[in-house]
Design a protein around this motif. Structure first.
Motif, PDB file in Angstrom:
ATOM      1  N   THR A  61       0.796  -1.235   0.000  1.00 23.72           N
ATOM      2  CA  THR A  61       0.000   0.000   0.000  1.00 23.72           C
ATOM      3  C   THR A  61       0.827   1.284   0.000  1.00 23.72           C
ATOM      4  OG1 THR A  61      -0.080   0.131   2.420  1.00 23.72           O
ATOM      5  CG2 THR A  61      -1.784  -1.188   1.334  1.00 23.72           C
ATOM      6  N   SER A  62       2.089   1.179   0.389  1.00 27.86           N
ATOM      7  CA  SER A  62       2.979   2.347   0.576  1.00 27.86           C
ATOM      8  C   SER A  62       2.576   3.188   1.778  1.00 27.86           C
ATOM      9  CB  SER A  62       3.026   3.230  -0.678  1.00 27.86           C
ATOM     10  OG  SER A  62       3.523   2.511  -1.788  1.00 27.86           O
ATOM     11  N   ILE A  63       1.660   2.690   2.604  1.00 25.30           N
ATOM     12  CA  ILE A  63       1.261   3.389   3.818  1.00 25.30           C
ATOM     13  C   ILE A  63       2.148   2.906   4.963  1.00 25.30           C
ATOM     14  CG2 ILE A  63      -0.613   3.824   5.451  1.00 25.30           C
ATOM     15  CD1 ILE A  63      -2.582   3.283   3.173  1.00 25.30           C
ATOM     16  N   THR A  64       2.867   3.835   5.595  1.00 22.80           N
ATOM     17  CA  THR A  64       3.811   3.484   6.648  1.00 22.80           C
ATOM     18  C   THR A  64       3.253   3.837   8.025  1.00 22.80           C
ATOM     19  OG1 THR A  64       4.889   5.653   6.621  1.00 22.80           O
ATOM     20  CG2 THR A  64       5.713   3.997   5.058  1.00 22.80           C
ATOM     21  N   ASN A  65       3.911   3.310   9.049  1.00 16.48           N
ATOM     22  CA  ASN A  65       3.529   3.651  10.426  1.00 16.48           C
ATOM     23  C   ASN A  65       3.685   5.140  10.686  1.00 16.48           C
ATOM     24  OD1 ASN A  65       2.866   1.038  11.843  1.00 16.48           O
ATOM     25  ND2 ASN A  65       4.884   0.506  11.047  1.00 16.48           N
ATOM     26  N   GLU A  66       4.720   5.746  10.087  1.00 17.88           N
ATOM     27  CA  GLU A  66       4.954   7.176  10.267  1.00 17.88           C
ATOM     28  C   GLU A  66       3.825   8.006   9.655  1.00 17.88           C
ATOM     29  OE1 GLU A  66       8.344   4.906  11.053  1.00 17.88           O
ATOM     30  OE2 GLU A  66       7.226   4.971   9.156  1.00 17.88           O
ATOM     31  N   MET A  67       3.266   7.537   8.542  1.00 16.73           N
ATOM     32  CA  MET A  67       2.197   8.273   7.860  1.00 16.73           C
ATOM     33  C   MET A  67       0.920   8.340   8.694  1.00 16.73           C
ATOM     34  SD  MET A  67       2.699   6.862   3.964  1.00 16.73           S
ATOM     35  CE  MET A  67       1.145   7.530   3.378  1.00 16.73           C
ATOM     36  N   VAL A  68       0.648   7.304   9.489  1.00 15.06           N
ATOM     37  CA  VAL A  68      -0.614   7.259  10.247  1.00 15.06           C
ATOM     38  C   VAL A  68      -0.432   7.649  11.704  1.00 15.06           C
ATOM     39  CG1 VAL A  68      -1.560   5.497   8.723  1.00 15.06           C
ATOM     40  CG2 VAL A  68      -0.383   4.798  10.818  1.00 15.06           C
ATOM     41  N   MET A  69       0.817   7.858  12.119  1.00 16.93           N
ATOM     42  CA  MET A  69       1.105   8.109  13.537  1.00 16.93           C
ATOM     43  C   MET A  69       0.333   9.313  14.084  1.00 16.93           C
ATOM     44  SD  MET A  69       4.854   8.624  15.299  1.00 16.93           S
ATOM     45  CE  MET A  69       5.437   7.180  14.417  1.00 16.93           C
ATOM     46  N   ALA A  70       0.249  10.382  13.295  1.00 13.24           N
ATOM     47  CA  ALA A  70      -0.421  11.602  13.754  1.00 13.24           C
ATOM     48  C   ALA A  70      -1.884  11.667  13.329  1.00 13.24           C
ATOM     49  CB  ALA A  70       0.332  12.828  13.230  1.00 13.24           C
ATOM     50  N   GLU A  71      -2.376  10.625  12.655  1.00 13.47           N
ATOM     51  CA  GLU A  71      -3.773  10.610  12.203  1.00 13.47           C
ATOM     52  C   GLU A  71      -4.696  10.153  13.331  1.00 13.47           C
ATOM     53  OE1 GLU A  71      -4.697  11.837   9.387  1.00 13.47           O
ATOM     54  OE2 GLU A  71      -2.672  12.092   8.576  1.00 13.47           O
ATOM     55  N   PRO A  72      -5.978  10.532  13.284  1.00 13.05           N
ATOM     56  CA  PRO A  72      -6.923  10.093  14.323  1.00 13.05           C
ATOM     57  C   PRO A  72      -7.238   8.604  14.194  1.00 13.05           C
ATOM     58  CG  PRO A  72      -7.753  11.985  13.067  1.00 13.05           C
ATOM     59  CD  PRO A  72      -6.604  11.428  12.306  1.00 13.05           C
ATOM     60  N   PRO A  73      -7.695   7.972  15.289  1.00 10.97           N
ATOM     61  CA  PRO A  73      -8.165   6.586  15.213  1.00 10.97           C
ATOM     62  C   PRO A  73      -9.524   6.524  14.524  1.00 10.97           C
ATOM     63  CG  PRO A  73      -8.578   7.461  17.383  1.00 10.97           C
ATOM     64  CD  PRO A  73      -7.791   8.519  16.639  1.00 10.97           C
ATOM     65  N   PHE A  74      -9.976   5.318  14.210  1.00 12.91           N
ATOM     66  CA  PHE A  74     -11.258   5.172  13.514  1.00 12.91           C
ATOM     67  C   PHE A  74     -12.402   5.786  14.313  1.00 12.91           C
ATOM     68  CE2 PHE A  74     -15.218   3.078  12.455  1.00 12.91           C
ATOM     69  CZ  PHE A  74     -15.224   3.179  11.073  1.00 12.91           C
ATOM     70  N   LYS A  75     -12.327   5.693  15.638  1.00 19.28           N
ATOM     71  CA  LYS A  75     -13.416   6.220  16.473  1.00 19.28           C
ATOM     72  C   LYS A  75     -13.669   7.694  16.196  1.00 19.28           C
ATOM     73  CE  LYS A  75     -15.105   6.102  21.234  1.00 19.28           C
ATOM     74  NZ  LYS A  75     -14.811   5.661  22.625  1.00 19.28           N
ATOM     75  N   TYR A  76     -12.620   8.431  15.813  1.00 20.19           N
ATOM     76  CA  TYR A  76     -12.755   9.852  15.501  1.00 20.19           C
ATOM     77  C   TYR A  76     -13.654  10.052  14.280  1.00 20.19           C
ATOM     78  CZ  TYR A  76     -11.366  14.471  13.737  1.00 20.19           C
ATOM     79  OH  TYR A  76     -11.366  15.751  13.259  1.00 20.19           O
ATOM     80  N   PHE A  77     -13.564   9.142  13.300  1.00 17.89           N
ATOM     81  CA  PHE A  77     -14.337   9.271  12.069  1.00 17.89           C
ATOM     82  C   PHE A  77     -15.719   8.619  12.170  1.00 17.89           C
ATOM     83  CE2 PHE A  77      -9.832   9.033  10.767  1.00 17.89           C
ATOM     84  CZ  PHE A  77      -9.707  10.246  10.100  1.00 17.89           C
ATOM     85  N   ALA A  78     -15.899   7.752  13.164  1.00 24.61           N
ATOM     86  CA  ALA A  78     -17.067   6.871  13.188  1.00 24.61           C
ATOM     87  C   ALA A  78     -18.395   7.624  13.161  1.00 24.61           C
ATOM     88  CB  ALA A  78     -16.999   5.965  14.416  1.00 24.61           C
ATOM     89  N   LYS A  79     -18.542   8.662  13.981  1.00 19.12           N
ATOM     90  CA  LYS A  79     -19.815   9.392  14.036  1.00 19.12           C
ATOM     91  C   LYS A  79     -20.104  10.055  12.687  1.00 19.12           C
ATOM     92  CE  LYS A  79     -22.353  12.938  16.602  1.00 19.12           C
ATOM     93  NZ  LYS A  79     -22.303  13.925  17.723  1.00 19.12           N
TER      94      LYS A  79
END
Length: 284
Positions: A61-79
């Motif tokens: 996917t080319s998606i790294t741990n560093e790329m998602v480190m500062a992103e919100p968890p799924f719970k943030y998007f769920a609502k």
């Protein structure tokens, strides 16, 4: 071909840390929400899974741990996703077998009981395999007349979502009545029909722990209702009660329900079992 919609259709794709519905998590979700009037909305989110992304997933996917480190968890998007997806049908590539079950699990982990049983679930891969057995890259070339790599970088959710949308439109074009003299080779531009064609199993829950089976009479023949349709009931598809009706087991061995709720089963399986239990409780 413009989709014939009675309500919005969400075409979506997930990238995840793996394929285990219990242990793995979403790292990217992208979707196109298509309205009956033809309006389209696109969204694409990277998600912090809260666990490490395996190297083999990053390689694809080319998606790294560093790329998602500062992103919100799924719970943030769920609502927000719950509001966006409410009242919609869903389409994806292999979505009925993986993306829908995974999304259902993530919603439940976030405390949202999203009921996919109220939606039409259209699986472009299943339709493709039934019409022309292959994969997404071959589907794109077959239905769109171009190599997927000419237009997109594969294995990213936003690119695969765009490709899936074009494949679905191409399928409806190729198998339209205008282009297919053989009626059996036609696809109807109708979400009910496409969802029916996408259906491949009798699972009640996404993991297939509970399945639909015909109710049999004293002679072992399927019972039919007033319309001549076979009457079905929920049956366990695993363990010591495999093949036995769920309702009967819940009455005979109430502790089995608690064992499943405390066991290593998907949230969706527990959700479905709870709904059956509540339904029976309310009927008595």
């Amino acid at each position: 071909m413009k989709l014939n919609l009675q309500r919005p259709l969400v075409i979506f794709d997930l990238e995840t840390t793996g394929l285990d519905l219990v242990k793995d998590r979403i790292i990217q979700i992208a979707y196109i929400k298509v309205y009956p009037d033809g309006k389209e909305e696109r969204n694409n989110y990277l998600v912090n899974p809260g666990i490490q992304i395996p190297p083999e997933v990053t390689a694809i996917t080319s998606i790294t741990n560093e790329m998602v480190m500062a992103e919100p968890p799924f719970k943030y998007f769920a609502k927000r996703l719950n509001e966006q997806f409410s009242g919609c049908d869903f389409a994806g590539f292999n979505s009925n077998h993986f993306d829908i079950p995974m999304l259902a699990e993530e919603f439940l982990r976030a405390g949202i009981d999203f009921d996919f049983s109220k939606s039409r679930l259209i699986d472009v891969q299943t339709i493709f395999h039934k019409m022309e057995p292959r994969n997404l890259s071959a589907a794109y070339q077959f239905y769109c007349g171009r190599k997927i790599t000419d237009d997109f970088k594969p294995h990213l959710a936003d690119n695969d979502t765009e490709a899936t949308y074009r494949v679905l439109q191409g399928q409806l074009d190729m198998y339209s009545a205008e282009r297919q003299p053989d009626e059996e080779r036609r696809l109807v531009n109708d979400m009910d029909k496409l969802a029916e064609l996408s259906h491949t199993n009798d699972n009640v829950d996404f993991a297939g722990r509970i399945v639909w089976k015909p109710v049999l009479d004293s002679h072992g023949e399927p019972v039919k209702d007033a319309q001549g349709l076979v009457v079905k009931q929920e049956v366990f598809n695993f363990g010591k009660y495999k093949g036995q009706p769920v309702v009967e087991v819940l009455h005979r061995d109430p502790g089995y329900y608690s064992w499943i709720l405390n066991g290593d089963f998907t949230y969706n399986t527990k959700q479905v079992l709870t709904r059956i239990r509540l339904r029976e409780f309310n009927q008595h």
